[in-house]
Design an enzyme around this catalytic site. Sequence first.
Site, PDB file in Angstrom:
ATOM      1  N   SER A  18       3.357   7.037 -51.390  1.00  0.00           N
ATOM      2  CA  SER A  18       2.314   8.004 -51.727  1.00  0.00           C
ATOM      3  C   SER A  18       1.486   7.417 -52.847  1.00  0.00           C
ATOM      4  O   SER A  18       2.013   7.092 -53.921  1.00  0.00           O
ATOM      5  CB  SER A  18       2.941   9.316 -52.190  1.00  0.00           C
ATOM      6  OG  SER A  18       1.988  10.051 -52.941  1.00  0.00           O
ATOM      7  N   HIS A  44       0.511   7.087 -47.655  1.00  0.00           N
ATOM      8  CA  HIS A  44       0.566   8.554 -47.658  1.00  0.00           C
ATOM      9  C   HIS A  44      -0.421   9.050 -48.713  1.00  0.00           C
ATOM     10  O   HIS A  44      -0.337   8.661 -49.882  1.00  0.00           O
ATOM     11  CB  HIS A  44       1.997   8.977 -47.996  1.00  0.00           C
ATOM     12  CG  HIS A  44       2.249  10.441 -47.997  1.00  0.00           C
ATOM     13  ND1 HIS A  44       2.559  11.163 -46.860  1.00  0.00           N
ATOM     14  CD2 HIS A  44       2.270  11.340 -49.018  1.00  0.00           C
ATOM     15  CE1 HIS A  44       2.769  12.427 -47.168  1.00  0.00           C
ATOM     16  NE2 HIS A  44       2.600  12.568 -48.471  1.00  0.00           N
ATOM     17  N   ASP A  46      -1.958  12.210 -50.666  1.00  0.00           N
ATOM     18  CA  ASP A  46      -1.658  13.599 -51.033  1.00  0.00           C
ATOM     19  C   ASP A  46      -2.919  14.319 -51.500  1.00  0.00           C
ATOM     20  O   ASP A  46      -3.450  14.033 -52.572  1.00  0.00           O
ATOM     21  CB  ASP A  46      -0.600  13.628 -52.142  1.00  0.00           C
ATOM     22  CG  ASP A  46       0.798  13.367 -51.595  1.00  0.00           C
ATOM     23  OD1 ASP A  46       1.167  14.024 -50.606  1.00  0.00           O
ATOM     24  OD2 ASP A  46       1.500  12.504 -52.152  1.00  0.00           O
ATOM     25  N   MET A  48      -4.654  17.773 -52.650  1.00  0.00           N
ATOM     26  CA  MET A  48      -4.308  19.075 -53.247  1.00  0.00           C
ATOM     27  C   MET A  48      -5.585  19.802 -53.650  1.00  0.00           C
ATOM     28  O   MET A  48      -6.501  19.191 -54.187  1.00  0.00           O
ATOM     29  CB  MET A  48      -3.421  18.862 -54.473  1.00  0.00           C
ATOM     30  CG  MET A  48      -2.170  18.047 -54.164  1.00  0.00           C
ATOM     31  SD  MET A  48      -1.048  17.992 -55.557  1.00  0.00           S
ATOM     32  CE  MET A  48       0.176  16.808 -54.953  1.00  0.00           C
ATOM     33  N   HIS A  78      -1.687  14.076 -46.141  1.00  0.00           N
ATOM     34  CA  HIS A  78      -0.868  15.289 -46.335  1.00  0.00           C
ATOM     35  C   HIS A  78      -1.730  16.292 -47.088  1.00  0.00           C
ATOM     36  O   HIS A  78      -1.966  16.123 -48.289  1.00  0.00           O
ATOM     37  CB  HIS A  78       0.392  14.903 -47.124  1.00  0.00           C
ATOM     38  CG  HIS A  78       1.248  16.056 -47.527  1.00  0.00           C
ATOM     39  ND1 HIS A  78       2.233  15.937 -48.490  1.00  0.00           N
ATOM     40  CD2 HIS A  78       1.292  17.347 -47.113  1.00  0.00           C
ATOM     41  CE1 HIS A  78       2.836  17.100 -48.643  1.00  0.00           C
ATOM     42  NE2 HIS A  78       2.282  17.975 -47.827  1.00  0.00           N
ATOM     43  N   MET A  80      -2.335  19.669 -48.818  1.00  0.00           N
ATOM     44  CA  MET A  80      -1.705  20.830 -49.446  1.00  0.00           C
ATOM     45  C   MET A  80      -2.843  21.761 -49.846  1.00  0.00           C
ATOM     46  O   MET A  80      -3.262  21.824 -51.012  1.00  0.00           O
ATOM     47  CB  MET A  80      -0.870  20.365 -50.645  1.00  0.00           C
ATOM     48  CG  MET A  80       0.395  19.633 -50.220  1.00  0.00           C
ATOM     49  SD  MET A  80       1.040  18.497 -51.473  1.00  0.00           S
ATOM     50  CE  MET A  80       0.105  17.020 -51.059  1.00  0.00           C
ATOM     51  N   MET A 164       9.575  19.061 -47.161  1.00  0.00           N
ATOM     52  CA  MET A 164       9.378  18.786 -48.590  1.00  0.00           C
ATOM     53  C   MET A 164      10.704  18.909 -49.334  1.00  0.00           C
ATOM     54  O   MET A 164      11.452  19.872 -49.140  1.00  0.00           O
ATOM     55  CB  MET A 164       8.372  19.775 -49.196  1.00  0.00           C
ATOM     56  CG  MET A 164       6.937  19.608 -48.731  1.00  0.00           C
ATOM     57  SD  MET A 164       6.227  17.963 -49.000  1.00  0.00           S
ATOM     58  CE  MET A 164       6.418  17.773 -50.779  1.00  0.00           C
ATOM     59  N   ASP A 199       9.628  14.125 -48.267  1.00  0.00           N
ATOM     60  CA  ASP A 199       8.649  13.796 -49.314  1.00  0.00           C
ATOM     61  C   ASP A 199       9.027  14.529 -50.595  1.00  0.00           C
ATOM     62  O   ASP A 199       9.095  15.763 -50.605  1.00  0.00           O
ATOM     63  CB  ASP A 199       7.267  14.248 -48.801  1.00  0.00           C
ATOM     64  CG  ASP A 199       6.127  13.968 -49.762  1.00  0.00           C
ATOM     65  OD1 ASP A 199       6.352  13.336 -50.804  1.00  0.00           O
ATOM     66  OD2 ASP A 199       5.001  14.382 -49.436  1.00  0.00           O
TER      67      ASP A 199
HETATM   68  C1  DX5 Z   1       4.238  16.444 -53.540  1.00  0.00           C
HETATM   69  C2  DX5 Z   1       3.579  15.264 -52.863  1.00  0.00           C
HETATM   70  C3  DX5 Z   1       4.462  14.064 -52.829  1.00  0.00           C
HETATM   71  C4  DX5 Z   1       4.872  13.594 -54.182  1.00  0.00           C
HETATM   72  C5  DX5 Z   1       5.835  12.462 -54.129  1.00  0.00           C
HETATM   73  O1  DX5 Z   1       3.711  16.821 -54.711  1.00  0.00           O
HETATM   74  O2  DX5 Z   1       3.345  15.643 -51.538  1.00  0.00           O
HETATM   75  O3  DX5 Z   1       3.981  13.032 -51.979  1.00  0.00           O
HETATM   76  O4  DX5 Z   1       3.819  13.348 -55.023  1.00  0.00           O
HETATM   77  O5  DX5 Z   1       6.087  11.989 -55.424  1.00  0.00           O
HETATM   78  P1  DX5 Z   1       7.507  11.418 -55.862  1.00  0.00           P
HETATM   79  O6  DX5 Z   1       7.939  10.441 -54.815  1.00  0.00           O
HETATM   80  O7  DX5 Z   1       7.240  10.798 -57.183  1.00  0.00           O
HETATM   81  O8  DX5 Z   1       8.399  12.606 -55.938  1.00  0.00           O
HETATM   82 ZN    ZN Z   2       2.994  14.218 -49.762  1.00  0.00          ZN
END
Ligand code: DX5
Ligand code: ZN
Length: 242
Positions: A18, A44, A46, A48, A78, A80, A164, A199
Amino acid sequence: MAPDLFRTAPDRPLIAPSILSADFAALGEECAHIIEKGGADLLHVDVMDGHFVPNLTMGPALVRSLRGRLPRVFLDVHVMVTDPIQYVDPFADAGANHITFHIEPAMDRRAGTGMSPVSHGYDVREVAAAIRARGMTAGLAINPPTPVESILPVAGEFDLILVMSVNPGFSGQAFIPESLKKPEWVRAAVGDRVRVQMDGGIGPANAQAVRTAGCDVLVAASAVFGVPRAERAGVISRLRGG
Ligand code: DX5
Ligand code: ZN
């Protein structure tokens, strides 16, 4: 590029760094290095929105830049966000290969209506169809407090189920061990037809437990990008199991 990466069972676990924990000031180099020298299978991304999760991160413009820098890399987005369908076209236009969205906002909107998670608010099947209509694969994500039963009826209709193992929002959180039960339920429901991704809080110390639970795609942010570049290939290899 391998646009079908998630469509068939891999012969070894796929490792998905990620980029949330990468050095954003050197993001192109970080990503090129982890793919070309680190041995990662994909990236990946992320996304948000500050509503569904309490953080703001990245969007289609960043995916477009990554696609320009790494034309062949598989980009696993991904999202969110509370309204995933509005982002399908922007991410497709930017060059994403895959989008995973969450079950929870669909469930929130059906609360009190007696309707199923596939027939009210956003219909998860409709979102998956929109994603596939743009040539991408589709994933459905479930947060730690959400019962696995909420996704089992539709799990087999997705290319990937994302379990998750932290409450999403930030990298670097502690792994929630109870999360390991869900992949077994998902596997029992879908067999090998669907990728099962985990994840959150994953590193070399718990990767074997994650793989043993039935996951074939492992995401890691801080465990990969939190060590010097020279050590990242070793981390990827340990996440994969040697
Ligand atoms: C959740 C994200 C993840 C997260 C993973 O907040 O979807 O991808 O950042 O981070 P680590 O591997 O550091 O927990
Ligand atoms: Zn993620």
